[in-house]
Scaffold this motif. Structure first.
Motif, PDB file in Angstrom:
ATOM      1  N   ASP A  53       0.844  -1.195   0.000  1.00  0.00           N
ATOM      2  CA  ASP A  53       0.000   0.000   0.000  1.00  0.00           C
ATOM      3  C   ASP A  53       0.875   1.239   0.000  1.00  0.00           C
ATOM      4  N   GLY A  54       0.226   2.397   0.058  1.00  0.00           N
ATOM      5  CA  GLY A  54       0.958   3.651  -0.003  1.00  0.00           C
ATOM      6  C   GLY A  54       1.838   3.925   1.193  1.00  0.00           C
ATOM      7  N   GLN A  55       1.678   3.199   2.284  1.00  0.00           N
ATOM      8  CA  GLN A  55       2.522   3.406   3.453  1.00  0.00           C
ATOM      9  C   GLN A  55       3.865   2.703   3.340  1.00  0.00           C
ATOM     10  N   GLN A  56       4.027   1.853   2.310  1.00  0.00           N
ATOM     11  CA  GLN A  56       5.284   1.126   2.165  1.00  0.00           C
ATOM     12  C   GLN A  56       5.987   1.417   0.840  1.00  0.00           C
ATOM     13  N   ALA A  57       5.258   1.751  -0.221  1.00  0.00           N
ATOM     14  CA  ALA A  57       5.883   2.028  -1.520  1.00  0.00           C
ATOM     15  C   ALA A  57       5.023   3.026  -2.282  1.00  0.00           C
ATOM     16  N   VAL A  58       5.705   3.989  -2.938  1.00  0.00           N
ATOM     17  CA  VAL A  58       5.040   5.020  -3.743  1.00  0.00           C
ATOM     18  C   VAL A  58       5.895   5.252  -4.976  1.00  0.00           C
ATOM     19  N   VAL A  59       5.265   5.377  -6.148  1.00  0.00           N
ATOM     20  CA  VAL A  59       5.971   5.671  -7.387  1.00  0.00           C
ATOM     21  C   VAL A  59       5.329   6.888  -8.034  1.00  0.00           C
ATOM     22  N   SER A  60       6.159   7.756  -8.594  1.00  0.00           N
ATOM     23  CA  SER A  60       5.692   8.976  -9.244  1.00  0.00           C
ATOM     24  C   SER A  60       6.729   9.406 -10.265  1.00  0.00           C
ATOM     25  N   ARG A  61       6.319  10.259 -11.203  1.00  0.00           N
ATOM     26  CA  ARG A  61       7.238  10.769 -12.219  1.00  0.00           C
ATOM     27  C   ARG A  61       8.077  11.905 -11.645  1.00  0.00           C
ATOM     28  N   CYS A  62       9.296  12.017 -12.153  1.00  0.00           N
ATOM     29  CA  CYS A  62      10.155  13.124 -11.770  1.00  0.00           C
ATOM     30  C   CYS A  62       9.649  14.403 -12.429  1.00  0.00           C
ATOM     31  N   GLU A  63       9.625  15.480 -11.690  1.00  0.00           N
ATOM     32  CA  GLU A  63       9.131  16.746 -12.229  1.00  0.00           C
ATOM     33  C   GLU A  63      10.076  17.314 -13.269  1.00  0.00           C
ATOM     34  N   SER A  64      11.366  17.112 -13.106  1.00  0.00           N
ATOM     35  CA  SER A  64      12.339  17.674 -14.050  1.00  0.00           C
ATOM     36  C   SER A  64      12.414  16.879 -15.347  1.00  0.00           C
TER      37      SER A  64
ATOM     38  N   PRO B   4      10.272  13.867 -17.420  1.00  0.00           N
ATOM     39  CA  PRO B   4       9.113  12.953 -17.446  1.00  0.00           C
ATOM     40  C   PRO B   4       9.471  11.509 -17.771  1.00  0.00           C
ATOM     41  N   GLN B   5      10.649  11.269 -18.399  1.00  0.00           N
ATOM     42  CA  GLN B   5      11.044   9.909 -18.749  1.00  0.00           C
ATOM     43  C   GLN B   5      11.768   9.203 -17.614  1.00  0.00           C
ATOM     44  N   ARG B   6      11.715   9.761 -16.427  1.00  0.00           N
ATOM     45  CA  ARG B   6      12.302   9.131 -15.251  1.00  0.00           C
ATOM     46  C   ARG B   6      11.253   9.095 -14.147  1.00  0.00           C
ATOM     47  N   ALA B   7      11.232   8.016 -13.404  1.00  0.00           N
ATOM     48  CA  ALA B   7      10.282   7.839 -12.312  1.00  0.00           C
ATOM     49  C   ALA B   7      11.042   7.715 -11.002  1.00  0.00           C
ATOM     50  N   LEU B   8      10.403   8.166  -9.931  1.00  0.00           N
ATOM     51  CA  LEU B   8      10.978   8.113  -8.596  1.00  0.00           C
ATOM     52  C   LEU B   8      10.190   7.106  -7.762  1.00  0.00           C
ATOM     53  N   LEU B   9      10.869   6.054  -7.306  1.00  0.00           N
ATOM     54  CA  LEU B   9      10.272   5.017  -6.483  1.00  0.00           C
ATOM     55  C   LEU B   9      10.747   5.190  -5.050  1.00  0.00           C
ATOM     56  N   ARG B  10       9.805   5.413  -4.127  1.00  0.00           N
ATOM     57  CA  ARG B  10      10.108   5.527  -2.701  1.00  0.00           C
ATOM     58  C   ARG B  10       9.551   4.286  -2.012  1.00  0.00           C
ATOM     59  N   ILE B  11      10.448   3.526  -1.394  1.00  0.00           N
ATOM     60  CA  ILE B  11      10.076   2.268  -0.780  1.00  0.00           C
ATOM     61  C   ILE B  11      10.663   2.214   0.625  1.00  0.00           C
ATOM     62  N   GLN B  12       9.929   1.663   1.548  1.00  0.00           N
ATOM     63  CA  GLN B  12      10.349   1.552   2.932  1.00  0.00           C
ATOM     64  C   GLN B  12      10.982   0.177   3.164  1.00  0.00           C
ATOM     65  N   LEU B  13      12.274   0.165   3.538  1.00  0.00           N
ATOM     66  CA  LEU B  13      13.037  -1.057   3.713  1.00  0.00           C
ATOM     67  C   LEU B  13      13.568  -1.137   5.144  1.00  0.00           C
ATOM     68  N   PRO B  14      13.781  -2.354   5.657  1.00  0.00           N
ATOM     69  CA  PRO B  14      14.309  -2.492   7.023  1.00  0.00           C
ATOM     70  C   PRO B  14      15.806  -2.200   7.079  1.00  0.00           C
ATOM     71  N   THR B  15      16.247  -1.709   8.200  1.00  0.00           N
ATOM     72  CA  THR B  15      17.671  -1.411   8.399  1.00  0.00           C
ATOM     73  C   THR B  15      18.394  -2.523   9.131  1.00  0.00           C
TER      74      THR B  15
END
Length: 450
Positions: free
Chosen positions: A51-62, A64-75
């Motif tokens: 769900d959105g609390q563990q992984a989010v993907v969106s396009r880079c504003e600068s 458009p042909q690159r995407a930014l993936l934010r994922i929550q990983l254990p340390t």
């Protein structure tokens, strides 16, 4: 207890597991975990289940042909609290085939060649394919050596149908020859394997058992090669067809419906090649690729598309070649109607008939409820009389008709004269003479070849 609340498939599967364990160990398993091995997992991470609390993907504003993936990983290997997790940002480069307006979905991460790859899915809106109302259509005719012959046809406001071009052909003689060789090899291996099986019979310790197993492995390998080759050929043919329709501005592709074709009367080899063609795969891939461009793919009846003239519907006379009008064949078609006089390649006439039939029968297009495919199932005689290609009188080159006698031409061409002046006196020859051969005049010594 008693299996009253279990499906029969589960009981059958567990029984097979227990039987296999009994044959290997000589005793019954203690529990289910002993009967089956440890489960294996692929080296991939399915982020679509997050769900959105563990992984989010969106396009880079600068970019458009690159995407930014934010994922929550254990340390740490054994996270105990929320503080043992941290956000990690990963930049993904998108291929140019992903539209700028597409909505990205969470990808699947996998490790390949020491790198982390992302299988990204996306959703974008495509135009809806129309069932009727087409003015420009692409007609496609199936062939054997020439796999596809296609061209565009246009219907005008007054009902006339014209073909603005000569069409194109998708030739795959090399691939089809390789496919034919693999088919013959597969038939030879199957024949040999069947012979070994008859010799072995029920004897599992026969001396030919190992060779028979090697033959079966080779058959699976050849079958995989044939399957991969057919799939690649189908995708290439479908891509070529959709590109032709897109370049011509066509909104529909009319394809012959050859599902009921029976290959017979042309020899054993030719019948087999016709029966094993990948037309079904090409049609499926064609629908998949055309749907993205909003192009409809409609199947039309194939009756008499190669038999009748595309201009006057007169039965054609098929000959071997255009320079051999008296030798019977199938490649070249000649219309016997003196007022028409059309002649051309058999496949070129077939795609004209297919496109004209589809444009004339647009109102008879139906959508199959089960497969959701468009098709014209019947040919109406009244509409078929309108499915003729009207010849265009426009021409792009000037009239070259003779208006007078031909000028006489001598059989001896004029000598090629040099534009350079005669060289001055040189030590290698008398003054005022040109060097022999085709050597330039500024050389002091002739080349050995001259």
């Amino acid at each position: 207890p008693g299996g009253r609340h279990l499906p029969s498939s589960i009981i059958k599967g567990r029984t097979r597991q227990i039987t296999k364990y009994w044959q290997a160990n000589g005793r019954l398993p203690v529990d289910v975990f002993e009967a089956e091995g440890a489960p294996g997992a692929a080296r991939m991470l399915l982020l679509s289940a997050c769900d959105g609390q563990q992984a989010v993907v969106s396009r880079c504003e600068s970019d458009p042909q690159r995407a930014l993936l934010r994922i929550q990983l254990p340390t740490r290997p054994d996270p105990q609290a929320y503080a043992d997790w941290t956000w990690v940002e990963c930049t993904i480069s998108l291929p140019p085939t992903v539209p700028a307006s597409a909505v990205l979905h969470l990808p699947t991460l996998r490790i390949t060649g020491g790198k982390v790859r992302a299988d990204a899915a996306y959703t974008h809106a495509v135009p809806k394919a129309r069932r009727t109302g087409h003015t420009v259509a692409l007609g496609v005719d199936w062939g054997l050596n020439t796999l596809l012959s296609a061209g565009t046809a246009r219907v005008h406001d007054d009902g006339r149908i014209t073909a603005p071009g000569h069409g194109a052909q998708f030739r795959t003689a090399g691939v089809l020859a390789k496919q034919h060789r693999l088919r013959r090899l597969s038939e030879h291996l199957h024949t040999k394997a069947d012979h070994y099986q008859r010799l072995i019979g029920e004897n599992g310790q026969h001396s030919l058992a190992d060779r028979h197993q090697a033959l079966r492995d080779e058959i699976r390998f050849v079958s995989a090669r044939r399957s991969n080759l057919n799939d690649a050929l189908a995708w290439a043919a479908a891509r070529w067809t959709v590109d032709q329709a897109t370049a011509a501005g066509a909104s529909v592709i009319y394809v012959e419906d050859l599902r009921s074709m029976e290959a017979k009367g042309m020899g054993r080899t030719m019948n087999t090649r016709l029966s094993q063609a990948v037309r079904g795969q090409i049609a499926d891939h064609m629908r998949h690729l055309a749907s993205e461009a909003g192009i409809a793919v409609v199947t039309v009846p194939a009756r008499n598309t190669s038999k009748h003239c595309p201009r006057c519907l007169t039965p054609l006379r098929h000959r071997k070649a255009p320079d051999r009008p008296t030798t019977a064949g199938w490649k070249w078609a000649i219309c016997p109607n003196q007022s028409c006089g059309w002649q051309g390649d058999r496949d070129q006439g077939a795609w004209r008939r297919t496109a004209a039939r589809g444009l004339a029968h647009q109102s008879k297009t139906v959508i199959d409820k089960s497969s959701k495919t468009m098709a014209i199932r019947t040919v109406v005689d009244k509409l078929e009389t309108k499915a003729v290609v009207t010849p265009t009188t426009e021409t792009s080159r000037k009239d070259r008709s003779k208006t007078g006698p031909t000028r006489p031409h001598t059989s001896r061409p004029a000598p090629r004269r040099r534009r350079a002046p005669s060289p001055a006196a040189r030590p290698c020859g008398p003054a005022g003479k040109r060097p022999e051969g085709h050597a330039p005049t500024d050389r002091t010594r002739l080349l050995r070849a001259a």
